[in-house]
Write an enzyme that holds these catalytic residues in place. Structure first.
Site, short mmCIF file in Angstrom:
data_model
loop_
_atom_site.label_atom_id
_atom_site.label_comp_id
_atom_site.label_asym_id
_atom_site.label_seq_id
_atom_site.Cartn_x
_atom_site.Cartn_y
_atom_site.Cartn_z
N GLU A 212 36.50 64.35 -36.07
CA GLU A 212 35.58 63.69 -35.64
C GLU A 212 36.04 62.29 -35.28
OE1 GLU A 212 32.12 64.14 -34.80
OE2 GLU A 212 32.98 66.03 -35.41
N SER B 37 -21.37 73.40 -75.41
CA SER B 37 -21.35 73.06 -76.67
C SER B 37 -19.89 72.45 -77.29
CB SER B 37 -21.54 74.25 -77.61
OG SER B 37 -22.92 74.59 -77.36
#
Length: 902
Positions: A131, A524
């Site tokens: 690069e 309940s």
């Protein structure tokens, strides 16, 4: 010739003798008219050159002015470099289970940050070589590279895409600061200016670190660490030269050099990078040759998948992180989240819940038919050919090919397969195995019991596509996705750490978390909270309340068995889940106190102070109920369910822990760590233990008995069923493990007659807890100081209860029948908020649905108020009790939905 000059024979003048007039000054030579005068040479050329120079200077000045103005325009809107100085790349957050397994990754971009010092040299060299060979020497831009690129572009004008000459620093400027790939002069100029500034601001090492962590390298990988995993399934420090060179080949075009799609191009580019590494002396020619000889074989990276069934848990963690830190920090902040999830328990919980849902669906849902149909598959009769006709037309695609094209239904479990019925009479089915690319099908036979069950509801046809589960010996079990849903939460009751959580049948099918998001009526299972409020007010387990009819306007609650037991101990009332006794206890204690207890336990955030709420006519979640029960088990300490143990930032600093419990480590290794419990005390330890002791008898001899079959550990629990059997609950715990199970439909509808919490949710709880407790020590519930365990006869059998000082059976008032509530105001009982009739209840017909623990009947002709203190009410106060206070006017409208109270 006379004069000052005489001409010699050779023609050369010589000065002669001067006369008197020769004293004058000689005229300067070279004047016009003088025989010796000569004109200046190239005069016109000089004039033109001067003019050109002047014009050049003027043009240069003008050009410089234009360039300066352009530069000013370019730099005027350039972003600052402050972000690069404190660069922190967006890094994915990771969620870990309690055994440090990755169970989820949260990321907008999949990136793993690696500091410069941890990046191997071969990886750095590969990128620099291909690069930006002059990276370590240029000042941000590389003029030679720009010139070389310009010459190459001119030579190949209009033949291919122009090559670039951007340095690594320029790429950092483009990626990090400009954020644009536009091919314009302005962008390139800005990129160059920024690159020079970056070089003046950051070190080369820092620039390369940013570049290697930020660049996109294909396959969803941002940065070299993520790319190393994506292509080779290994960390950076295990890459060899060939693999590092391949990563260096990707910035040019990750798509065109994808090794899965273009292996030859990818290998050629890799070899090119190796040659460049030789040119830069990063490796030797021999190393490059050896690397080139390696085949380029990518290893598919398998992202850490969730623990089976843990998607609900991970999604709830994600929600909590977003609420606490925001979306950006959660998805890009690199958080390390340690959770309490136990993968082994989670798998057991998921399996138990799914097995229970399938059992219910099999018993109540029936066979709903095939998921698809393939025409012409199976034992379909072909039309007979007439004499003289040619050969049969060519056969169409095989059933294997056609079955492979049928999509899997959402919610289909991984172990299931799609199959096609080849012969209904024989129950023969063909199916394909997942991941088998050969196209070879398998055939087997459905279980006889499954065939008989299916035919009760729908006839089988050849070509029907069904879901099956292979069982071995070519036996197949029929499967279908249940319509009923459920949720399960298991946690450590002492700390609140959630160990397993499942919010439904399949996260793929529905992401709605029924454990944390679904508000359902607990029925309940709310009653232990009422009884805890009673214990807090000094009521003892042996104290008796009337089990007798109760009427309040048109509201006539009843017990599930439609029977009345007269004076009944608190213990027996909880064990048998008696609604009428519970109502009287709530009236005696006061609904204000019941509501305060429920809110303190975080069962609800708020609740109406009406008597129906004492029977579970409130809305809560499975996770909330688990936390409330954990507080009861923990001696009344406030227990908040927690899925997250700790959160660390990207630098490893702990930024969050659950509040309440903390451990102080001592410097002396001989001294154990000190545990500090700063959690709020929301209930008295003695009162909490009294409820726990009674709840143990619920599962030994009461409504919860089916849930503990085969479990030898001490267990306390409570069943819960809402109105018309819409919701089925079972919540139970041992001293070291608590689990809550809920079953119901997303759109509330009846589960069926007598489908109570003990019958539907209890077996699921039992299956999970049997496995979960198998490797845990047997622990007894701890008895708090000042509490005595006493065996006595409740009138319905012997039992052992916990008593505070002075409450023992036989002590003053411990067995008194509480029948009068004259001292309570209407605000305490909530009677003024109970609607007079069904129309005011907000839901028609809510009075008559029987449920576990009770039923309700509505009598429109009953207009007189009957309360627990009304002597005219059957089984109420004995003669001589004080008359009831006048009834205050009813509150308009009522503030509670009445469906689901019993």
């Amino acid at each position: 010739m006379n004069g000052p000059f005489e001409r010699f024979p050779g023609g050369r003048p010589t000065p002669g003798p001067r006369g008197p007039r020769d004293d004058r000054r000689d005229p300067p030579p070279g004047r016009p008219g003088d025989p010796a005068y000569r004109r200046p040479r190239f005069r016109l050329l000089r004039q033109l050159s001067g003019a050109a120079l002047a014009v050049g200077l003027l043009v240069s000045a003008g050009g410089a002015f234009v360039v300066w103005r352009k530069y000013e325009a370019l730099v005027s809107d350039l972003p600052t470099l402050g972000g690069l100085r404190d660069y922190q790349p967006p890094v994915m957050s990771r969620i870990f289970s309690s055994d440090d397994r990755v169970i989820a990754e949260l990321a907008a971009e999949r990136r793993l940050f690696v500091p410069y010092a941890a990046i191997p040299d071969r990886v750095k060299n590969a990128f620099v070589a291909t690069e930006d060979q002059n990276f370590w020497t240029h000042g941000g831009v590389d003029p030679l590279a720009m010139l070389r690129a310009a010459v190459t572009d001119l030579e190949t004008l209009h033949k291919r895409r122009p090559i670039g000459a951007s340095t690594i620093t320029q790429q950092v400027a483009r990626i990090m600061v400009l954020g644009s790939n536009a091919r314009t002069f302005d962008r390139k100029a800005k990129e160059a200016i920024l690159a020079i500034r970056i070089e003046q601001t950051l070190s080369k090492e820092r620039i390369l670190e940013i570049y290697l962590n930020e660049i996109y390298l294909g396959a969803g990988a941002y940065g070299i660490a993520a790319a190393s995993q994506a292509y080779f399934n290994k960390p950076l420090d295990q890459l060899d030269d060939a693999e590092a060179a391949f990563l260096g080949a990707l910035p040019k075009s990750p798509t065109n050099y994808n090794p899965y799609r273009f292996p030859e191009a990818a290998k050629a580019r890799r070899d090119f990078v190796l040659d460049r590494m030789v040119d830069t002396h990063a490796i030797s020619a021999a190393d490059a040759a050896r690397a080139k000889s390696e085949p380029l074989i990518p290893q598919s990276f398998k992202r850490p998948g969730p623990v089976p069934g843990s998607e609900w848990f991970s999604e709830e963690v994600r929600r909590q992180l977003i609420d606490r830190y925001g979306l950006d920090q959660t998805m890009q902040g690199g958080l390390v989240v340690h959770t309490s999830l136990d993968p082994a328990l989670q798998e057991k919980a998921t399996t138990a819940l799914r097995d229970g849902l399938m059992r219910y669906d099999r018993a109540h849902g029936g066979w709903r038919g095939a998921v698809a149909h393939l025409d012409g598959v199976g034992n379909v009769r072909r039309p007979k050919r007439a004499r003289g006709e040619g050969a049969s037309p060519p056969a169409g695609p095989s059933w294997e090919t056609r079955l492979a094209g049928v999509p899997r239904p959402a919610g289909m479990l991984p172990g299931w397969r799609l199959g096609v019925i080849l012969s209904p009479a024989l129950g023969q089915v063909g199916w394909l195995e997942d991941g088998d690319d050969s196209g070879t099908g398998h055939t087997g036979t459905l279980l006889g019991s499954d065939i008989a069950w299916m035919r009760v509801f729908k006839a089988l046809r050849p070509g029907d596509v069904i879901m099956v589960e292979p069982r071995g010996d070519k036996q197949l079990a029929i499967r279908q996705i249940p319509q009923v849903e459920g949720a399960i939460v298991s946690m450590d009751p002492s700390t609140g750490r959630v160990l397993a959580l499942s919010g439904g049948w399949s996260f793929e099918n529905s992401q709605f978390n029924r454990a944390t998001q679904a508000l359902r009526q607990p029925g309940s299972s709310f009653k232990p909270i009422v009884y805890l409020a009673a214990m807090e007010k000094g009521i003892s387990p042996s104290q008796k309340f009337l089990d007798a009819p109760y009427v309040n306007g048109n509201w006539r609650p009843n017990n599930y068995e439609m029977t009345f037991g007269g004076p009944t101990t608190v213990h027996d009332a909880l064990r048998e889940s008696l609604n009428l006794v519970t109502i009287r206890i709530a009236a005696d204690v006061g609904m204000g106190n019941v509501a305060k207890t429920a809110i303190d336990l975080h069962e609800v955030d708020s609740m109406p102070k009406v008597l129906p709420a004492a029977l579970g006519a409130v809305e809560t979640t499975v996770l909330r109920e688990a936390g409330a029960y954990a507080s009861i088990e923990s001696g009344g300490r406030e227990v908040l369910p927690s899925l997250i143990d700790a959160v660390q930032d990207r630098d490893g600093h702990v930024i969050w822990r659950p509040a309440g419990l903390s451990v102080q480590n001592n410097t002396d290794p001989q001294t154990p760590p000190v545990l500090t419990d700063a959690r709020r005390q929301v209930a008295d330890p003695a009162s909490s233990f009294q409820v726990v002791q009674m709840m143990q008898d619920v599962v030994k001899n009461g409504t919860g008995k089916p849930a503990v079959i085969g479990i030898d550990n001490p267990v306390a629990g409570k069943t819960g069923t809402s109105q018309d059997f819409h919701d089925a609950w079972f919540a139970g715990f041992t001293p070291n493990l608590l689990t809550v199970v809920w079953i119901g439909f997303d759109a509330p509808q009846s589960l069926g007659d007598k489908q109570t919490g003990g019958a539907v949710a209890g077996p699921i709880w039992n299956q999970f807890m049997k496995q979960a407790l198998a490797d845990r020590p047997r622990v007894d519930f701890r008895v708090p100081d000042g509490v005595a365990l006493v065996r006595y006869n409740t009138g319905r059998g012997e039992t052992v209860d916990a008593f505070k000082p002075g409450q023992e059976p036989g002590a003053g008032g411990s067995g008194t029948v509480v029948a009068s509530t004259d001292e309570l105001s209407a605000a305490d009982t909530g009677a003024e908020n109970v609607p007079d009739g069904e129309a005011a209840m907000g839901s028609p017909g809510m009075g008559g649905g029987p449920t576990e623990g009770g039923t309700a009947t509505a009598d429109a002709s009953s207009s007189a108020l009957a309360s627990p203190a009304n002597p005219g009410q059957r089984g109420a106060a004995p003669p001589g009790a004080s008359p009831p206070a006048a009834r205050p006017p009813a509150a308009a409208g009522g503030d509670i939905g009445m469906g689901g109270l019993y």
